[in-house]
Scaffold this active site. Structure first.
Site: not given
Length: 345
Positions: A132-134
């Site tokens: 998720v995300c970074t």
């Protein structure tokens, strides 16, 4: 008094770990994790458990928060403590799906290398793995994204691509599947990914019911780049690119040629083009187009100017040209963008 919220591993009411329909989900928690990177997918999976309990009590998920360090209590970026049931050093159950939550990129510099070894060792034992995300940066550093098409938060896509050139970073989708690896975009995109995993596991009716319960689109319309700028943040630009940007920002409504820009910085056209592409990753013409697009988005959000006026002031020539560029870059017309993103009066 400070607010403390503890996210405990969910006991979903499943009978035993031996139930063949129960899938162990690991949400890997890093220091300074974005709370919603973990809480969002967690709510999707636990909501699914509630909907499936009456119809098929032997199916569903058991969610485990697992620390990426030796500490079982980690603090999110908002300061809320997250209590994990396990760490990467003591997992004692089979894992079906593992998702890595994102965190500030500066935190990644201090992560113990053991986490990469853990991910490398477990990748052959899980059915699927994602981020998720970074969190994509963690999978990339572990070498698990090599040769794959991936995504991450739109703001950090360029950094991911430059840091790991062996990846193919696509900033547009909210999530991407490449074989058994799933990566998702910024923050709330983790819920888009979790809904897709739920639909994959237990079908569209259950996923649709969960989406309605959480007031979400089962398949969110649009693309990530609707939410971000076409150009990287100013602070991420080199001094030379900043100089060029500052020269152009008050001239966007004019007809500007590469010869004009090169002359303004006392360089030959050939040398200017070479240096510019090397330091920005874009041709001067492409960079100028993105500057104009960002300016037009800003004017749509914060002014009531007509599309014709915005097109003229941003150098597009006509509202039709403005519309074509918006559809090309963000899959929305200028009018649709204004409706979606214009602030309240």
């Amino acid at each position: 008094m400070a607010l403390s919220v503890h996210l405990y591993p969910t006991e979903s009411g499943m009978k035993t770990e031996r139930n063949t329909g129960t899938k162990n989900i690991v949400l890997l928690v890093l220091p300074q994790v974005q709370l919603l990177d973990i809480a969002g997918p967690c709510d999707v999976f636990t909501s699914a458990n509630r909907f499936m309990m009456n119809e098929d009590p032997d199916s569903g998920y058991r969610i485990h928060l697992v620390s990426g360090t030796s500490d079982k209590i980690l603090y999110s970026s908002s300061g809320m403590p997250m209590v994990c049931s396990h760490t990467i050093y003591d997992i004692d159950f089979p894992v079906d799906t593992l998702l890595v939550g994102g965190t500030d990129l500066t935190v990644l510099d201090d992560i113990n290398a053991d986490i990469y070894t853990f991910l490398q060792n477990i990748t052959t034992k899980v059915r699927r793995m994602g981020s998720v995300c970074t969190g994509a940066f963690v999978l990339a550093e572990a070498g698990l994204l090599n040769g794959k098409q991936v995504t991450t938060h739109w703001k950090f896509a360029d950094i991911l691509q430059k840091s790991y050139p062996e990846l193919e970073v696509n900033v547009n989708p909210f999530f991407i599947r490449d074989q058994q690896i799933y990566t998702s975009g910024g923050v709330t995109s983790g819920m888009d990914l979790a809904l897709a995993l739920l639909e994959e596991d237990f079908g569209k009716p259950v996923a649709s019911e969960v989406a309605r319960h959480l007031v979400l689109h089962l398949h969110r319309p649009g693309i990530q780049t609707q939410f971000g700028n076409a150009l990287p943040d100013y602070d991420m630009m080199s001094p030379f690119i900043k100089e060029v940007r500052n020269l152009l920002k008050h001239r966007l409504g004019e007809s500007i040629s590469i010869e004009n820009i090169a002359e303004a910085v006392n360089m030959s056209v050939r040398n200017f083009s070479r240096v510019f592409v090397k330091e920005s990753g874009d041709t001067p013409g492409r960079f100028l187009e993105k500057m104009r697009l960002d300016q037009a988005k800003n004017m749509l959000e914060y002014t009531d100017m007509s599309l014709d006026m915005i097109a003229a002031q941003c150098g597009f020539g006509s509202a039709m040209s403005l519309r074509r560029l918006f559809l090309k870059h963000i899959s929305l017309s200028p009018a649709q963008y204004r409706k979606a993103f214009k602030g309240t009066e």
